[in-house]
Design a protein around this motif. Structure first.
Motif, mmCIF file in Angstrom:
data_model
loop_
_atom_site.group_PDB
_atom_site.id
_atom_site.type_symbol
_atom_site.label_atom_id
_atom_site.label_comp_id
_atom_site.label_asym_id
_atom_site.label_seq_id
_atom_site.Cartn_x
_atom_site.Cartn_y
_atom_site.Cartn_z
ATOM 1 N N SER A 26 3.502 -8.059 -0.307
ATOM 2 C CA SER A 26 4.442 -7.929 0.810
ATOM 3 C C SER A 26 4.683 -6.450 1.093
ATOM 4 C CB SER A 26 5.770 -8.620 0.488
ATOM 5 O OG SER A 26 6.396 -8.027 -0.635
ATOM 6 N N ALA A 27 4.940 -6.164 2.364
ATOM 7 C CA ALA A 27 5.264 -4.798 2.812
ATOM 8 C C ALA A 27 4.225 -3.789 2.334
ATOM 9 C CB ALA A 27 6.658 -4.407 2.338
ATOM 10 N N VAL A 28 2.961 -4.055 2.629
ATOM 11 C CA VAL A 28 1.881 -3.159 2.225
ATOM 12 C C VAL A 28 1.835 -1.955 3.150
ATOM 13 C CG1 VAL A 28 -0.618 -2.933 1.914
ATOM 14 C CG2 VAL A 28 0.548 -5.053 1.255
ATOM 15 N N GLU A 29 1.750 -0.762 2.560
ATOM 16 C CA GLU A 29 1.706 0.478 3.337
ATOM 17 C C GLU A 29 0.658 1.406 2.740
ATOM 18 O OE1 GLU A 29 4.554 4.316 4.494
ATOM 19 O OE2 GLU A 29 5.382 2.613 3.397
ATOM 20 N N ARG A 30 -0.309 1.817 3.542
ATOM 21 C CA ARG A 30 -1.315 2.771 3.083
ATOM 22 C C ARG A 30 -0.669 4.147 2.913
ATOM 23 N NH1 ARG A 30 -5.866 2.904 7.218
ATOM 24 N NH2 ARG A 30 -4.282 2.097 8.649
ATOM 25 N N VAL A 31 -0.955 4.796 1.774
ATOM 26 C CA VAL A 31 -0.302 6.069 1.494
ATOM 27 C C VAL A 31 -1.285 7.213 1.269
ATOM 28 C CG1 VAL A 31 1.780 4.992 0.558
ATOM 29 C CG2 VAL A 31 -0.123 5.537 -0.976
ATOM 30 N N ALA A 32 -2.550 6.900 1.037
ATOM 31 C CA ALA A 32 -3.569 7.917 0.776
ATOM 32 C C ALA A 32 -4.920 7.221 0.870
ATOM 33 C CB ALA A 32 -3.379 8.548 -0.612
ATOM 34 N N PRO A 33 -6.017 7.961 0.963
ATOM 35 C CA PRO A 33 -7.327 7.304 1.008
ATOM 36 C C PRO A 33 -7.533 6.344 -0.152
ATOM 37 C CG PRO A 33 -7.544 9.632 1.526
ATOM 38 C CD PRO A 33 -6.120 9.431 1.087
ATOM 39 N N GLY A 34 -7.783 5.083 0.167
ATOM 40 C CA GLY A 34 -8.052 4.078 -0.860
ATOM 41 C C GLY A 34 -6.849 3.572 -1.610
ATOM 42 N N LEU A 35 -5.638 3.979 -1.227
ATOM 43 C CA LEU A 35 -4.433 3.587 -1.959
ATOM 44 C C LEU A 35 -3.361 3.073 -0.998
ATOM 45 C CD1 LEU A 35 -4.049 6.578 -4.450
ATOM 46 C CD2 LEU A 35 -5.072 4.326 -4.915
ATOM 47 N N ALA A 36 -2.605 2.072 -1.468
ATOM 48 C CA ALA A 36 -1.485 1.537 -0.699
ATOM 49 C C ALA A 36 -0.392 1.119 -1.663
ATOM 50 C CB ALA A 36 -1.929 0.333 0.131
#
Length: 337
Positions: A26-36
Motif C-alpha cells: 500500500s502507498a507505494v512511492e518510488r524514491v530512487a532508481p530501483g527503489l520504492a
C-alpha cells in the motif's frame, strides 16, 4: 514502513510499483532508481510478484554513503537476536559507494550489539541499498519466487511462437486481480496457449479461459494441467481452472462472475479474426469483460483507449513497454466505470 527493490529496467519502474501496490503493498512511492517505499505490505503475497525482487522492513533512509548508513544503524532500536548477514547493493551502479565496505562496517555495528555473523543461513538479513543519492537500510521480510525460467514458453507441452514471457504474464495477472488475490477468479477471453492463465493459477487464482480456435483451447488446457494439477483425479473432480472454445465477444459467463479479466489482443492488421474485424473483436471483448468483472488489463500492440472507454472502462494507467525493435506492448490497466 517498508522498502522494495524493484526488478526490470529503468523504464519499468512505474509499472513495477503499480504491480506491487495492486497485489502486495500500500502507498507505494518510488524514491530512487530501483527503489520504492510502501506504508504496508502483505508479506505472503510478495513471493508472487514479478517486478519486485525483495521487500525489507525499513530501518532508516539516509544519504548514499557508508558513514551515513552506519549512523542510521547505530541510532536504530530493534528487538532481534541470533545470527545476521549484511547484504549491500549499489542499484544499477548509480551511487559512488563501496558495497564491501558497507557490509564490513555495518556488520561490525551488529557484532558490537551482540549478533554473530552467518553468511550462509542467518536468522536475520540486513539489506542496505544505495541508489543515486539515497541509501535505504532495512531487515529483509520477503522476496519473490523467481522461478520464471522453469516456465519458459518453449518448455511448455503446447507451444506456439509469440507466447508471452511468464514474468510479464505474472505481472499482468497481478495488475488485473491483485486486490482480490488469492481468492480470485481470473478470466482470459483470448487465452492462446494459456500463459496468462498458468500464472493466474500459480498465484492462487481460479483460472478460466476461452479461445476461438479449438486447437488453442485444447493446448491451453494441456499447459494448465501440466503446471496446475498435482493430483489429476482431484483436479478433474473439482478443477481450479478451465479452458474452452468460445467467442470473446459472447463469453459464456454470468455477470460479475470474475474478479479480473486479462488478455493479449491480436497483433498486426489482420482483416478477419474468428469471423470478426479486429476493431469489432477487441471492442466486443472489452464490453464482455466489463460485464463479468470490475477490473481488466488489456495488452496490445497499439492503444485501445477509445474502445475501452466506449465499452464502459476507465483507463487508470497505460504503459508502453518495449518487447523488441518492431514491437511495443501497450498495457491498459482498466477499472469499470
Amino acid at each position: 514502513m517498508y522498502y522494495l527493490e524493484l526488478a526490470g529496467e529503468a523504464g519499468d519502474e512505474a509499472f513495477a510499483a503499480l504491480e506491487a501496490e495492486r497485489a502486495a503493498a500500500s502507498a507505494v512511492e518510488r524514491v530512487a532508481p530501483g527503489l520504492a517505499t510502501a506504508r504496508g505490505i502483505r508479506a505472503d503475497r510478495v513471493p508472487t510478484l514479478a517486478y519486485t525482487r525483495r521487500v525489507s522492513e525499513l530501518v532508516g533512509r539516509t544519504d548514499a554513503d557508508v558513514a551515513s548508513a552506519v549512523a542510521v544503524l547505530e541510532a536504530a532500536s530493534f528487538d532481534r537476536s541470533g545470527t545476521v548477514a549484511v547484504r549491500a547493493r549499489n542499484v544499477r551502479a548509480t551511487a559512488e559507494v563501496s558495497t564491501s565496505a558497507a557490509e564490513r562496517e555495518l556488520g561490525g555495528v551488529l557484532v558490537d550489539r551482540g549478533f554473530d555473523v552467518d553468511l550462509d543461513d542467518p536468522d536475520h538479513e540486513l539489506r542496505v541499498c544505495f541508489a543515486d543519492d539515497v541509501c535505504l537500510v532495512g531487515w529483509a521480510v520477503a522476496e519473490r519466487d523467481a522461478a520464471f525460467g522453469s516456465r519458459a514458453p518453449t518448455d511448455r507441452p503446447f507451444f506456439q511462437p509469440g507466447s508471452m514471457a511468464p514474468m510479464d504474464a505474472r505481472a499482468y495477472v497481478n495488475l488485473a486481480a491483485g486486490p482480490a488475490l488469492p481468492d480470485a477468479t481470473v478470466v482470459d477471453p483470448m487465452c492462446g496457449t494459456g500463459g496468462l492463465l498458468v500464472e493466474a493459477g500459480l498465484v492462487g487464482a481460479r483460472a478460466v479461459g476461452s479461445d476461438a480456435q479449438a486447437k488453442m483451447a485444447s493446448g491451453a488446457a494441456e499447459n494448465l494441467a501440466h503446471y496446475l494439477d498435482d493430483d489429476a483425479a482431484a483436479a478433474s473432480a473439482n478443477p481450479d481452472w478451465a479452458a474452452v472454445r468460445g467467442d470473446a465477444t459472447e463469453l459464456p459467463f454470468a455477470d460479475d462472475a470474475a474478479d479480473g479479466v486479462v488478455f493479449d489482443a491480436p497483433y498486426g492488421r489482420q482483416s478477419k479474426i474468428a469471423g470478426h474485424e479486429l476493431e469489432d473483436l477487441v471492442a466486443g471483448a472489452l464490453a464482455e469483460a466489463a460485464r463479468i468483472a470490475p477490473s481488466c488489463v488489456l495488452v496490445a500492440d497499439r492503444s485501445w483507449t477509445d474502445a475501452a472507454e466506449a465499452a464502459g472502462w476507465r483507463v487508470d494507467e497505460r504503459f508502453e513497454r518495449r518487447v523488441h525493435r518492431s514491437l511495443d506492448r501497450h498495457v491498459h490497466v482498466l477499472k469499470r466505470s
